[in-house]
Design an enzyme around this catalytic site. Structure first.
Site, PDB file in Angstrom:
ATOM      1  N   CYS A 415       0.667  -1.221   0.069  1.00  0.00           N
ATOM      2  CA  CYS A 415      -0.026   0.076   0.143  1.00  0.00           C
ATOM      3  C   CYS A 415       1.152   1.336   0.177  1.00  0.00           C
ATOM      4  O   CYS A 415       1.582   1.721  -1.212  1.00  0.00           O
ATOM      5  CB  CYS A 415      -1.427   0.282   0.652  1.00  0.00           C
ATOM      6  N   HIS A 542      -3.138  -4.699   0.471  1.00  0.00           N
ATOM      7  CA  HIS A 542      -2.948  -5.161   1.537  1.00  0.00           C
ATOM      8  C   HIS A 542      -3.381  -6.724   1.379  1.00  0.00           C
ATOM      9  O   HIS A 542      -4.096  -7.341   1.801  1.00  0.00           O
ATOM     10  CB  HIS A 542      -3.518  -4.834   2.299  1.00  0.00           C
ATOM     11  N   GLU A 544      -1.602  -9.212   3.018  1.00  0.00           N
ATOM     12  CA  GLU A 544      -1.381  -9.587   4.516  1.00  0.00           C
ATOM     13  C   GLU A 544      -2.892  -9.586   5.132  1.00  0.00           C
ATOM     14  O   GLU A 544      -2.631 -10.670   5.545  1.00  0.00           O
ATOM     15  CB  GLU A 544      -0.221  -8.283   5.160  1.00  0.00           C
TER      16      GLU A 544
HETATM   17  N1  GLN Z   1      -2.048   6.843   2.961  1.00  0.00           N
HETATM   18  C1  GLN Z   1      -1.512   6.371   1.742  1.00  0.00           C
HETATM   19  C2  GLN Z   1      -3.039   6.694   1.028  1.00  0.00           C
HETATM   20  O1  GLN Z   1      -4.192   7.109   1.407  1.00  0.00           O
HETATM   21  C3  GLN Z   1      -1.140   4.772   1.738  1.00  0.00           C
HETATM   22  C4  GLN Z   1      -2.656   3.980   2.744  1.00  0.00           C
HETATM   23  C5  GLN Z   1      -1.965   2.693   3.306  1.00  0.00           C
HETATM   24  O2  GLN Z   1      -1.214   2.612   3.419  1.00  0.00           O
HETATM   25  N2  GLN Z   1      -3.073   1.859   3.733  1.00  0.00           N
HETATM   26  O3  GLN Z   1      -3.281   6.258   0.411  1.00  0.00           O
END
Ligand code: GLN
Length: 565
Positions: A415, A542, A544
């Protein structure tokens, strides 16, 4: 009186002081309930015990549905600080919960939904919405019967919807907290209405062993359980958590002081591998004792299925070769709960390759303050840059990504880690020296990461990111395709507001980036890889969250295998 008569009496007096939250089509006794409470203190593994109980019951052939009643007033867990509360776990339906739901999903190998996690905030929100809509017909809205009624109707609706044999309800917090008092009261009422044969109370307590004494003490546990009894709840089974095996004399005292027969006082001391817990609980006949109170032991007799044994065997590793060391470069590295699903996904890889993995936290704020990246990453076999929000630590993470890319160190970006990899490549390969994400620099000259168009209209922070399970189209003949067995589509979970700015895609591709996953029919880039690198892959999702003990996520596994080389 049995549950049936009590419930009939309540239904026949509806309109009086009884508020009757009995949903249409509800059949008493079809689904039974196990209620798991905690005493003495939090953090003793109540969630792990509950999920292990679910696993034991599942293993005997019961259809089990878990749910957690969380005491806090947040409507969901999405706005909670991961450093204070641990990671925010995202369900396939997009609901943001706390890390306990991750434990349940992994233990039961089952996708859960919004129904499996209910906060007090959500209960109040429902009540207030009903009140504003005039649903209470002029009645003053009260804790009893309305809040308690709402809780009973939530669990009964879950029983209808899930068609489960048993709904297991874990109550967040500890007996004695103000916050969960009304939940305990609601479930006391539930037991009265449904009958004891349909509702079993389990209390998970803690046996202290002060180092100054060197022996176990049961007083705190006794007092905690007595408090529960004082609220009209008699536990049926007690699980004593402790550091070392619980002594027989301690169990005697607990039994005598709490009216719980000795064979229903179970000792569970610390174990290194939580996946072995269901089997340990089975050896203590925890499941039997619960089924006995629910009068289900004859219906579900089998104990000793080999599936559970196999599961425990496969969730252990015997450690061939020296452990690999994986760096996790984040800014909440003080608490492992912050990145618990990542640690679990790595553990699943450990089972798959039968080798131990060790972790090293790389605090990126320290790199920003001047610590050298080289010395911080020294001796690591690979690095993960996990998800995150906000500006702090970002430049440190970009420096880590750059170092891994230039020195051929396996890199897995999750992410935010995907966005970080792109910022590094934009600055240091494409040559856009001032490239950034508009999250960190709203006026960035080259906004290579920008807010998603759908996010521009949204104000406020709760529950409004691009959230939950979505399809990802995998590009054929890429590394991503290969590691996912040439699947054309995979489904993974998201939680973000920002994305790779489509205006820069071409320049990235010219610099050697392959976007091997994207949203079907949209320009949203979701997986990137650098084919020339030993392993450099990142995803906007994600992975995970969907890794399971016996099925490690493919991307994690490919990363770990690259670290082995
Ligand atoms: N801050 C970034 C976004 O909002 C990544 C978010 C995250 O890593 N869950 O896109």
């Amino acid at each position: 009186m049995k549950g049936k008569d009590i419930l009939n009496e309540i239904i026949s007096t509806s309109g009086g002081e009884f508020y009757t939250p009995i949903p249409d089509g509800y059949k008493l006794g079809k689904t039974k309930y196990v209620i798991v409470t905690g005493s003495v203190m939090s953090g003793i593994g109540k969630g792990t015990i509950s999920s292990s109980l679910c696993k034991c019951l599942q293993d005997r052939g019961l259809k089990v549905e878990p749910t957690k009643l969380e005491a806090y007033l947040n409507v969901d867990a999405g706005t909670l600080n991961p450093f204070r509360h641990g990671e925010v776990f995202v369900l396939d339906d997009g609901y943001e919960t706390d890390l306990d739901l991750g434990t349940y999903e992994r233990m039961l190998d089952k996708n859960l939904t919004k129904d499996n996690f209910v906060t007090s905030g959500r209960i109040y929100q429902t009540l207030i919405e009903k009140e504003r809509a005039g649903k209470y017909l002029g009645r003053d809205v009260q804790f009893i019967p309305h809040v308690t009624g709402e809780i009973k109707s939530i669990v009964r609706n879950l029983a209808i919807k899930s068609k489960a044999d048993v709904v297991v309800i874990e109550i967040g917090g500890t007996v004695g907290d103000y916050e969960n008092m009304f939940a305990l009261e609601a479930l006391r009422e539930l037991q009265y209405e449904e009958g004891h044969e349909n509702v079993c109370f389990v209390n998970v307590t803690y046996i202290m062993q002060p180092s100054s004494l060197g022996e176990q003490k049961s007083k705190a546990a006794q007092l905690g359980i007595k408090r529960l009894i004082g609220m009209g709840i008699q536990p049926d089974v007690i699980v004593c958590r402790s550091e070392s095996p619980v002594r027989a004399s301690i169990k005697d005292k607990i039994s005598l002081n709490t009216n719980v027969p000795l064979n229903r006082v179970i000792g569970v001391h610390d174990v290194s591998n939580i996946y072995s817990l269901p089997l340990a609980l089975r050896e203590h006949e925890f499941g039997e004792r619960v089924l006995e109170t629910l009068e289900l032991e004859k219906k579900f007799k089998t104990n000793g299925n080999t599936a559970l044994k196999k599961w425990v065997k496969e969730t252990s590793y015997f450690g061939k070769g020296k452990p690999l060391v994986i760096g996790i470069a984040g800014k909440y590295t003080g608490s492992s709960d912050t990145y618990i699903s990542i640690l679990k996904a790595l553990e699943h890889c450990s089972f798959a390759i039968d080798r131990k993995l060790n972790f090293k936290w790389v605090e990126t704020t320290e790199i920003e303050k001047g610590k050298s990246v080289e010395s911080e990453l020294k001796g690591l076999d690979g690095v993960i840059v996990p998800g995150g929000f906000g500006k702090r630590g970002i430049e440190g993470k970009i420096a880590v990504a750059k170092y891994c890319r230039e020195n051929n160190i396996p890199y897995l970006g999750l992410c935010l880690g995907f966005q970080i990899a792109l910022i590094d490549i934009a600055r240091n390969v494409v040559g856009l020296k001032e490239a950034n994400s508009t999250e960190f620099d709203p006026k960035a000259k080259d906004p290579v990461i920008d807010i998603l168009p759908e996010q521009k209209k949204i104000h406020g922070l709760g529950g409004n990111m691009r959230l939950g399970g979505k399809d990802v189209e995998v590009k054929p003949r890429t590394i991503a395709a290969k590691i996912h067995n040439n699947a054309k589509k995979i489904r993974r979970r998201f939680r973000h507001r920002f994305e790779c700015n489509p205006e820069y895609i071409e320049r990235f591709e010219k610099a050697g980036v392959v976007f091997s996953g994207k949203a079907p029919g949209e320009q949203i880039m979701q997986i990137l890889e650098l084919p020339k690198h030993k392993f450099l892959m990142a995803s906007q999702f994600h992975p995970e969250f969907t890794s399971r003990p016996l099925h490690a996520d493919e991307m994690f596994l490919a990363f770990v295998k690259a670290c082995e080389k």
